[in-house]
Design a protein around this motif. Sequence first.
Motif, PDB file in Angstrom:
ATOM      1  N   UNK A  52       0.813  -1.222   0.000  1.00 57.70           N
ATOM      2  CA  UNK A  52       0.000   0.000   0.000  1.00 57.70           C
ATOM      3  C   UNK A  52       0.849   1.277   0.000  1.00 57.70           C
ATOM      4  N   UNK A  53       2.053   1.188   0.511  1.00 59.73           N
ATOM      5  CA  UNK A  53       2.931   2.374   0.546  1.00 59.73           C
ATOM      6  C   UNK A  53       4.351   1.966   0.167  1.00 59.73           C
ATOM      7  N   UNK A  54       5.082   2.935  -0.403  1.00 62.78           N
ATOM      8  CA  UNK A  54       6.499   2.689  -0.690  1.00 62.78           C
ATOM      9  C   UNK A  54       7.250   2.364   0.599  1.00 62.78           C
ATOM     10  N   UNK A  55       6.877   3.054   1.691  1.00 61.87           N
ATOM     11  CA  UNK A  55       7.642   2.840   2.927  1.00 61.87           C
ATOM     12  C   UNK A  55       7.571   1.372   3.362  1.00 61.87           C
ATOM     13  N   UNK A  65      -1.440   4.506  19.030  1.00 61.28           N
ATOM     14  CA  UNK A  65      -1.868   5.464  17.996  1.00 61.28           C
ATOM     15  C   UNK A  65      -2.512   6.733  18.550  1.00 61.28           C
ATOM     16  N   UNK A  66      -3.060   6.669  19.765  1.00 61.11           N
ATOM     17  CA  UNK A  66      -3.687   7.887  20.295  1.00 61.11           C
ATOM     18  C   UNK A  66      -2.795   8.643  21.280  1.00 61.11           C
ATOM     19  N   UNK A  67      -1.570   8.164  21.442  1.00 61.87           N
ATOM     20  CA  UNK A  67      -0.668   8.837  22.394  1.00 61.87           C
ATOM     21  C   UNK A  67      -0.337  10.239  21.884  1.00 61.87           C
ATOM     22  N   UNK A  68      -0.120  11.140  22.827  1.00 61.55           N
ATOM     23  CA  UNK A  68       0.278  12.513  22.449  1.00 61.55           C
ATOM     24  C   UNK A  68       1.793  12.609  22.373  1.00 61.55           C
ATOM     25  N   UNK A 111       3.130  12.137  13.004  1.00 62.76           N
ATOM     26  CA  UNK A 111       2.953  13.459  13.629  1.00 62.76           C
ATOM     27  C   UNK A 111       2.727  13.364  15.140  1.00 62.76           C
ATOM     28  N   UNK A 112       3.083  12.227  15.727  1.00 57.26           N
ATOM     29  CA  UNK A 112       3.036  12.123  17.196  1.00 57.26           C
ATOM     30  C   UNK A 112       4.369  12.615  17.730  1.00 57.26           C
ATOM     31  N   UNK A 113       4.311  13.423  18.795  1.00 55.26           N
ATOM     32  CA  UNK A 113       5.563  13.875  19.371  1.00 55.26           C
ATOM     33  C   UNK A 113       6.317  12.682  19.962  1.00 55.26           C
ATOM     34  N   UNK A 114       7.570  12.523  19.591  1.00 59.78           N
ATOM     35  CA  UNK A 114       8.353  11.398  20.108  1.00 59.78           C
ATOM     36  C   UNK A 114       9.793  11.862  20.329  1.00 59.78           C
ATOM     37  N   UNK A 136      -0.167   4.427   9.706  1.00 55.37           N
ATOM     38  CA  UNK A 136      -1.202   3.843   8.838  1.00 55.37           C
ATOM     39  C   UNK A 136      -2.560   3.850   9.564  1.00 55.37           C
ATOM     40  N   UNK A 137      -2.532   3.495  10.853  1.00 54.55           N
ATOM     41  CA  UNK A 137      -3.801   3.494  11.609  1.00 54.55           C
ATOM     42  C   UNK A 137      -4.355   4.904  11.741  1.00 54.55           C
ATOM     43  N   UNK A 138      -3.475   5.894  11.693  1.00 54.84           N
ATOM     44  CA  UNK A 138      -3.931   7.295  11.793  1.00 54.84           C
ATOM     45  C   UNK A 138      -4.229   7.882  10.409  1.00 54.84           C
ATOM     46  N   UNK A 139      -4.153   7.048   9.377  1.00 55.87           N
ATOM     47  CA  UNK A 139      -4.434   7.474   7.991  1.00 55.87           C
ATOM     48  C   UNK A 139      -3.567   8.665   7.572  1.00 55.87           C
ATOM     49  N   UNK A 140      -2.310   8.622   7.945  1.00 58.18           N
ATOM     50  CA  UNK A 140      -1.406   9.731   7.586  1.00 58.18           C
ATOM     51  C   UNK A 140      -0.865   9.517   6.170  1.00 58.18           C
ATOM     52  N   UNK A 141      -0.335  10.595   5.630  1.00 54.64           N
ATOM     53  CA  UNK A 141       0.265  10.535   4.297  1.00 54.64           C
ATOM     54  C   UNK A 141       1.685   9.971   4.448  1.00 54.64           C
ATOM     55  N   UNK A 142       1.775   8.642   4.485  1.00 53.59           N
ATOM     56  CA  UNK A 142       3.016   7.998   4.920  1.00 53.59           C
ATOM     57  C   UNK A 142       4.198   8.271   4.002  1.00 53.59           C
TER      58      UNK A 142
END
Length: 604
Positions: free
Chosen positions: A246-249, A458-461, A487-490, A585-591
Amino acid sequence: MCGIIGYNGFRDADKVLIKGLKRLEYRGYDSAGICVIDKKLKIYKDTGEISKLEKNIPSFKGDIGIGHTRWATHGAVNKINAHPQLSDDKKIAVIHNGIIENFKILKEDLKNKGIKFKSQTDTEVIANLIKYNYKGNLENAVYSSIKKIKGSYAIAAVCEDEPDKIVGARNESPLIIGVGDNENFLASDITAILKFTNRVIYLNDGEMCVIAKDEVTVFDEKKKKLDRQEQMINWNFKDAEKSGFPHFMLKEIYDQPDTINQVLRGRVSEINRNIEFNENVEDLLKNGVDSINIVACGTSYYSGLVAKYHIEQFTKTPVIVEFSSEYRYFGTKNKNSLVIGITQSGETADTLGALREAKKSGCRTLVVTNVTGSTATRISDAYILTQSGPEIGVAATKTFTAQILVLFLIALKIGVNKNEIGPGELYKHILDLKELSRIVREVLENSNKILDIAYLLKNAKSIFYIGRGVNYPLALEGALKLKEISYIHAEGFAAGELKHGPFALLTKITPVIAIVTKDSTYDKMITSIGEVKARGPQVISIADEDDIEIEKYADFVIRFPSNTRHLSFIPIIVILQLIAYHVADMKHCSIDKPRNLAKSVTVE
Ligand code: M6R
């Protein structure tokens, strides 16, 4: 950053340009446009992704044209600022990658001569400068114009009055010529033209070219014709396809067992019981390597940090790893030091700048890169290719693995040269290396549990990654991968540092990913996990299959095969990449094309 393609041949230019732009989209994707010559210059451009451009574009007739995908540097993201940019008489169109530093002065000057501007771009200044210098011959006008420009550029220009040619020029931004039969191409990147040809000519800084249908001509900075040989690229067009993923990554993560084989092939010899590089590299690694500076950016910088642990451990040689952008201006340039530049693209402006500074100071330079013929390979004393094939996903995955593996081989080689590693120990490493591809395949085949962990995260800030020793830079890279695409702060931390400040940020809802390996860091990592747990967060541990104890301390465990010895950093990074991928992927981001990022950062 921006992607450039030019086509002159027998096919429908609009179709070739759109195909090429799709391949280049990873370089920048805030807007795009094409210009086809059909008696007049026909231009269509829009903001957003290439698929949007493709859907709405009118069908242009014409077999010559230029196309561009933009990553904004000068001017907002809108249709007016998208490329191609036209001269005010609409007769000259230009696409450009780079930054013209003196564009304001040039613009004022042209305005005083009566030229009207529509956009905020520095590229429109180039188009008008060429128009101003135009006296019936496009290459002469481009030549006179680039003499006035200061800064970095790769440009392609076409002119309505000379519909049979594209003129290109480069300075500190990549530009290659693709050579075909009765068709020729110009591109910022091999992947844009790979579907049509794998014969290329690399332009050097200060050079210019004229692309006709049946001929390409290259000129030096004094406009003297050069005799340039084509080179064959051994990348396969299929390598730049998603192959059902589904994605190049994700495809690139799954490419890694092959990537590993590619890195080892011809370099790790079980028969000779040796690590072998080409002569230039061998010479650099042999002669008095007393200290090493590593320069790189982003993920490549983290490769450098991984390498520091291995080189220092195997060779007792001190290694300083610096961001290219810092080393370039502040780093100590010791001419007895070997400077290793790490860059996937071979075109990152900061790293090229750092390597040039190192050379100027008399240092020997070695580059680790994925791209044959890239600028980095041409400005260094020697280079090693990571041989990973094209990487399209903006987030580096297989090329990071290839880099840290190549650097591991360099560490072994210097260790042998310095008699710090004996034949027996080297042979053990060689046998371990031969198992690596299988181990990574096993990790990929048993990666279902990572989906559960991703669901949890996936819902962590905010998420912390911790490790010690070589696992510390892996923690940094794991965190970078996650923030880039989800886009989750890590943040990655050296586990021992938590108590010196970061603990203040830990709450029950801050998951911590702890990398634990069965080596001298094990007990300390267990202590760190205990300290974390005492403050409430859930701990997900990445640990060895044989590590039974870890279940007592961590809430969840992701396993990697045991007995990987010094090579556990490879399966661990694959696990970290998969965590980032599945969360995004679970957050439907533009991977493959995360917001605000470009694959190759060719401006400072
Ligand atoms: O082409 P380079 O390796 O020189 O690029 C350096 C960084 O821009 C790059 O590693 C960036 O951090 C990646 N997007 C990370 O996934």
